[in-house]
Structures are given as C-alpha cells and as structure tokens.
Motif scaffolding. Structure first.
Motif, PDB file in Angstrom:
ATOM      1  N   TYR A   1       0.909  -1.137   0.126  1.00  0.00           N
ATOM      2  CA  TYR A   1      -0.015   0.085   0.058  1.00  0.00           C
ATOM      3  C   TYR A   1       0.622   1.301   0.073  1.00  0.00           C
ATOM      4  O   TYR A   1       0.494   2.305  -0.660  1.00  0.00           O
ATOM      5  N   LEU A   2       2.162   1.213   0.623  1.00  0.00           N
ATOM      6  CA  LEU A   2       2.831   2.422   0.828  1.00  0.00           C
ATOM      7  C   LEU A   2       3.983   2.446  -0.117  1.00  0.00           C
ATOM      8  O   LEU A   2       4.741   3.299  -0.165  1.00  0.00           O
ATOM      9  N   GLY A   3       4.341   1.336  -0.706  1.00  0.00           N
ATOM     10  CA  GLY A   3       5.322   1.215  -1.822  1.00  0.00           C
ATOM     11  C   GLY A   3       6.422   0.432  -1.346  1.00  0.00           C
ATOM     12  O   GLY A   3       7.600   0.900  -2.225  1.00  0.00           O
ATOM     13  N   GLY A   4       6.545  -0.384  -0.259  1.00  0.00           N
ATOM     14  CA  GLY A   4       7.764  -0.611   0.102  1.00  0.00           C
ATOM     15  C   GLY A   4       8.147  -0.881   1.506  1.00  0.00           C
ATOM     16  O   GLY A   4       7.144   0.049   2.497  1.00  0.00           O
ATOM     17  N   GLU A   5       8.781  -1.655   2.215  1.00  0.00           N
ATOM     18  CA  GLU A   5       9.096  -1.612   3.572  1.00  0.00           C
ATOM     19  C   GLU A   5       9.883  -0.659   4.101  1.00  0.00           C
ATOM     20  O   GLU A   5       9.512  -0.003   5.422  1.00  0.00           O
ATOM     21  N   GLU A   6      10.554   0.039   3.313  1.00  0.00           N
ATOM     22  CA  GLU A   6      11.243   1.439   3.899  1.00  0.00           C
ATOM     23  C   GLU A   6      10.295   2.273   4.105  1.00  0.00           C
ATOM     24  O   GLU A   6      10.184   3.146   5.191  1.00  0.00           O
ATOM     25  N   GLN A   7       9.233   2.508   3.202  1.00  0.00           N
ATOM     26  CA  GLN A   7       8.247   3.585   3.210  1.00  0.00           C
ATOM     27  C   GLN A   7       7.287   3.327   4.460  1.00  0.00           C
ATOM     28  O   GLN A   7       6.840   4.118   5.408  1.00  0.00           O
ATOM     29  N   LEU A   8       7.030   1.981   4.824  1.00  0.00           N
ATOM     30  CA  LEU A   8       6.434   1.633   6.131  1.00  0.00           C
ATOM     31  C   LEU A   8       6.999   1.961   7.254  1.00  0.00           C
ATOM     32  O   LEU A   8       6.566   2.516   8.341  1.00  0.00           O
ATOM     33  N   TYR A   9       8.276   1.759   7.522  1.00  0.00           N
ATOM     34  CA  TYR A   9       9.145   1.848   8.542  1.00  0.00           C
ATOM     35  C   TYR A   9       9.306   3.748   8.792  1.00  0.00           C
ATOM     36  O   TYR A   9       8.989   3.905   9.978  1.00  0.00           O
ATOM     37  N   GLN A  10       9.374   4.182   7.784  1.00  0.00           N
ATOM     38  CA  GLN A  10       9.530   5.675   7.996  1.00  0.00           C
ATOM     39  C   GLN A  10       8.394   6.362   8.262  1.00  0.00           C
ATOM     40  O   GLN A  10       8.344   7.297   9.110  1.00  0.00           O
ATOM     41  N   ILE A  11       6.780   5.883   7.890  1.00  0.00           N
ATOM     42  CA  ILE A  11       5.870   6.495   8.174  1.00  0.00           C
ATOM     43  C   ILE A  11       5.544   6.336   9.507  1.00  0.00           C
ATOM     44  O   ILE A  11       4.558   6.856  10.278  1.00  0.00           O
ATOM     45  N   ALA A  12       6.054   5.217  10.321  1.00  0.00           N
ATOM     46  CA  ALA A  12       6.062   5.243  11.820  1.00  0.00           C
ATOM     47  C   ALA A  12       4.665   4.520  12.243  1.00  0.00           C
ATOM     48  O   ALA A  12       4.359   4.275  13.360  1.00  0.00           O
ATOM     49  N   LEU A  13       3.700   4.176  11.208  1.00  0.00           N
ATOM     50  CA  LEU A  13       2.708   3.465  11.696  1.00  0.00           C
ATOM     51  C   LEU A  13       2.720   1.778  11.343  1.00  0.00           C
ATOM     52  O   LEU A  13       3.748   1.535  10.944  1.00  0.00           O
ATOM     53  N   ARG A  14       1.743   1.286  12.166  1.00  0.00           N
ATOM     54  CA  ARG A  14       1.929  -0.331  12.401  1.00  0.00           C
ATOM     55  C   ARG A  14       0.713  -0.928  11.564  1.00  0.00           C
ATOM     56  O   ARG A  14      -0.298  -0.701  11.510  1.00  0.00           O
ATOM     57  N   PRO A  15       1.038  -2.201  10.868  1.00  0.00           N
ATOM     58  CA  PRO A  15       0.061  -2.969  10.206  1.00  0.00           C
ATOM     59  C   PRO A  15      -0.844  -3.511  11.454  1.00  0.00           C
ATOM     60  O   PRO A  15      -0.598  -3.528  12.615  1.00  0.00           O
ATOM     61  N   PHE A  16      -2.293  -3.496  11.051  1.00  0.00           N
ATOM     62  CA  PHE A  16      -3.320  -3.657  11.995  1.00  0.00           C
ATOM     63  C   PHE A  16      -4.256  -4.477  11.088  1.00  0.00           C
ATOM     64  O   PHE A  16      -4.376  -4.568  10.052  1.00  0.00           O
ATOM     65  N   TRP A  17      -5.269  -5.255  11.961  1.00  0.00           N
ATOM     66  CA  TRP A  17      -6.017  -6.089  11.078  1.00  0.00           C
ATOM     67  C   TRP A  17      -7.425  -6.549  12.025  1.00  0.00           C
ATOM     68  O   TRP A  17      -7.358  -6.579  13.363  1.00  0.00           O
ATOM     69  N   THR A  18      -8.388  -6.545  11.256  1.00  0.00           N
ATOM     70  CA  THR A  18      -9.880  -7.059  11.891  1.00  0.00           C
ATOM     71  C   THR A  18      -9.751  -8.415  11.827  1.00  0.00           C
ATOM     72  O   THR A  18      -9.077  -9.132  11.286  1.00  0.00           O
ATOM     73  N   THR A  19     -10.471  -9.263  12.888  1.00  0.00           N
ATOM     74  CA  THR A  19     -10.854 -10.566  12.862  1.00  0.00           C
ATOM     75  C   THR A  19     -12.111 -10.854  13.004  1.00  0.00           C
ATOM     76  O   THR A  19     -12.851 -10.066  13.442  1.00  0.00           O
ATOM     77  N   GLN A  20     -12.518 -12.230  12.818  1.00  0.00           N
ATOM     78  CA  GLN A  20     -14.074 -12.495  13.097  1.00  0.00           C
ATOM     79  C   GLN A  20     -14.207 -13.710  14.107  1.00  0.00           C
ATOM     80  O   GLN A  20     -13.590 -14.601  14.016  1.00  0.00           O
ATOM     81  N   SER A  21     -14.986 -13.137  15.044  1.00  0.00           N
ATOM     82  CA  SER A  21     -15.035 -13.842  16.081  1.00  0.00           C
ATOM     83  C   SER A  21     -15.957 -15.345  15.379  1.00  0.00           C
ATOM     84  O   SER A  21     -16.377 -15.391  14.514  1.00  0.00           O
ATOM     85  N   PRO A  22     -15.856 -16.404  16.361  1.00  0.00           N
ATOM     86  CA  PRO A  22     -16.560 -17.624  16.091  1.00  0.00           C
ATOM     87  C   PRO A  22     -18.110 -17.506  15.770  1.00  0.00           C
ATOM     88  O   PRO A  22     -18.600 -18.050  14.691  1.00  0.00           O
TER      89      PRO A  22
END
Length: 344
Positions: free
Chosen positions: A249-270
């Motif tokens: 989404y950001l164009g690479g691992e370095e861009q993700l590192y520099q923006i200082a945000l972290r990956p996050f995700w939703t899940t579905q309960s049973p």
C-alpha cells in the motif's frame, strides 16, 4: 490487551449497524413522511383495504430518494440486481393480539417501530436465513410500514426484512440475496475510518481525524474452508498478510518504516463466522504509550510531510543499516480495547 481492543471495536461496529435499522420505516415509502397520519381517517376494516405492496418473503424492493428525502418509485426488483431491501416475512398488524392497530390507530412512531422489529421481525428473519445471520455485520433487520395514506385507508401490512445502510442510517443499494453474501462489514482499501463519540465505525475523508487507514480487504473463506477458525488462527495468518499489504500500500518496507505506523487487522469471532462473515480488513494505525489509538490526520500515502499523529509529525525513525528486505516491522503495542481487531 488485544482482547480488550477487539471488544471495543466490535461494540463500535454494532453501534453502526443499529443506527440505521428503522430509517426506512420512519420515512415511509412513497411519502418520505415521518409524521403519523391523523386518527380521523377512514374506518374501513383492514381486511378490506388493499395493501401498498404484494411483496412477500423472498422478494426484493427498491426505490429512489430525492435530495429532500422524498421516496418515489417503490417497486419490486430482481434480487440479483441492485435493490435496497430483501423481504424476510410479511405481517398483518390487524391480527396483532391487541386493539393497538385498529381502524383509527395512528401510524406507529419510530420508537414503536423499533419495538415491532424486536417483537415480530427478529426471529422470523433468522428463520428465513436458516440461522445464518451476523447482527454485527453488513445487514440490519428492519420493518417497512405502509405510507401514510395507505395506513389511513386501513392497510396494516408490515414487511420485515434486511437492508444495508450508510453512515446516516439510510438503506443503500446492494445486490444478491443476503443468504448468499459475505455478511462482513468491511471497508475499501484507501478509506480512513473513525470511531465517533457514539462508538460508530465510519469511513471519513483522510484529511479528517481518524484512527485507521485501510490497506486491503481479505477474504478468509478459502483460507479456512472446512472449519470455523479461532481468532488465534486468524491472527497467525493475517500477521504476514497484513504486513505485506501495508508494504504494498505504501510502496515498500522502507516507506512503512519511515511513516511510523503499524500493520493492524480485524478478525471475525466464531459467532460472526457462523453468522456468515468471512472477510476482514488490514489497516494502519498508531498506538499511544498508554495503549489507545492515536488520531491520524492525512493519508499515510502522502508521506511524513503530510501525515499528523495526534496533531504532531510522525516520530523520527532511527537510521538503519541497509539490507532489511527480509525483515518486517516489530509488533505494535496493542491499544487497550476489541474482539474483531488485532494489531501486529
């Protein structure tokens, strides 16, 4: 901490679903009026009154909404094509075991409509879906009552059914029968999502304060085709998937590192999975030291110069040695609060 976070955001999602449940019933078809008709109406018995629609269980309905909220073109539609409402059962309020809906009774107000939804629509709609329904998912159960003039003339038909609503609680166009759909309520990649004071998860412009920026949608149906996964199983799969989605989404691992945000995700309960929800979102977020979501302003795709985290630029990132292609960002501390979301 992860469990507390998931609980918070599922509660927010439930608030979003409930907000629009009775919108169409309050603004009745053909008139758009929320005002109950005068009780000095025709006293013709309801059994002699023609119904405002022949629609029955399995039918789909659609209509047009003008800028002033007026509803026109109320008609049946092919369920495979765009429509706003799928009928789960048809009720005759004249047979309701009280005299509440007699010939001179006013049209029920929104509060009473909500009660009728609980009393008459919930169980029947669940049967209609064969028990496959996620109350925190895309679709809400709602009633449709006759327009004011039909009610005055004695029509006591009430349709129960399912609809998908927008942030304002208005039914939106959707395609396909609910029983055949993934019921998960997810957002599109590139959307920014806020949690407002009423605990409602809503997409907003990324220039406005928000807590999540969506990087992708992920269908888990083919990942877990033969059983209901645990949240832990989903977490294990999504950790790598959502980290890769963030980098893409950001164009690479370095861009993700520099923006200082972290990956996050939703899940579905049973329970949500059993109810028909199979998709989740990958997103970007930032957690405060005390373990809550920071407010983001601007899109992460615009870079550090445009993104604000709690009204401040992203924190400076330490210089790194080159060759980090095979490394992934370290896990983010989990904000304290929801079943349904997991941080990396």
């Amino acid at each position: 901490k992860q469990s507390a976070l998931r609980s918070f955001l599922i509660a927010a999602l439930a608030g979003a679903v409930g907000a629009g449940t009775y919108a169409l019933a309050a603004g009745t078809p053909d008139t758009g009026s929320e005002t109950a008709p005068s009780t000095a109406a025709s006293t013709a018995p309801s059994e002699a009154a023609s119904s405002f629609t022949p629609a029955d269980a399995g039918a789909c309905l659609t209509w047009q909404v003008a800028e002033d909220g007026t509803i026109t073109g109320f008609e049946q539609a092919d369920c495979d094509l765009e429509h706003r409402f799928e009928v789960s059962l048809r009720q005759d309020l004249a047979t309701y075991p009280t005299s509440e809906f007699g010939p001179e009774a006013p049209l029920p107000n929104p509060t009473r409509q909500a009660q009728l939804r609980e009393e008459l629509c919930g169980a029947g709609t669940l049967r209609y879906l064969g028990g496959k329904y996620d109350p925190n998912g895309r679709y809400s159960i709602a009633p449709i009552l006759p327009p004011a003039d039909a009610w005055q003339n004695g029509d006591r038909t009430m349709l129960c059914g399912l609809q998908e609503t927008n942030r304002a609680g208005e039914p939106i166009l959707t395609s396909g029968r609910v029983a055949d759909q993934d019921q998960a309520r997810v957002f599109e990649a590139g959307q920014c999502v806020t949690i407002d004071p009423s605990n409602t998860l809503s997409p907003v412009k990324c220039a406005d304060p928000h807590q999540l920026e969506i990087t992708s949608q992920v269908s888990l149906a083919e990942v877990f085709p033969d059983h209901t996964p645990t949240v832990e199983e989903e977490d294990k799969y999504l950790q790598d998937v959502c980290t890769e989605a963030a980098q893409d989404y950001l164009g690479g691992e370095e861009q993700l590192y520099q923006i200082a945000l972290r990956p996050f995700w939703t899940t579905q309960s049973p329970a949500a999975w059993e109810g028909g929800s199979r998709s989740v979102n990958c997103a970007l977020m930032f957690s405060r030291p005390e373990g809550t979501f920071a407010n983001l302003t601007g899109s992460a795709t615009q870079g550090r110069e445009q993104l604000l985290i709690d009204d401040a630029p992203p924190p400076e990132r330490p210089a790194r040695r080159p060759l980090r292609e095979q490394q992934t960002p370290s896990p983010a501390p989990a904000p304290a609060a929801a079943d349904g979301l997991a941080p990396d």
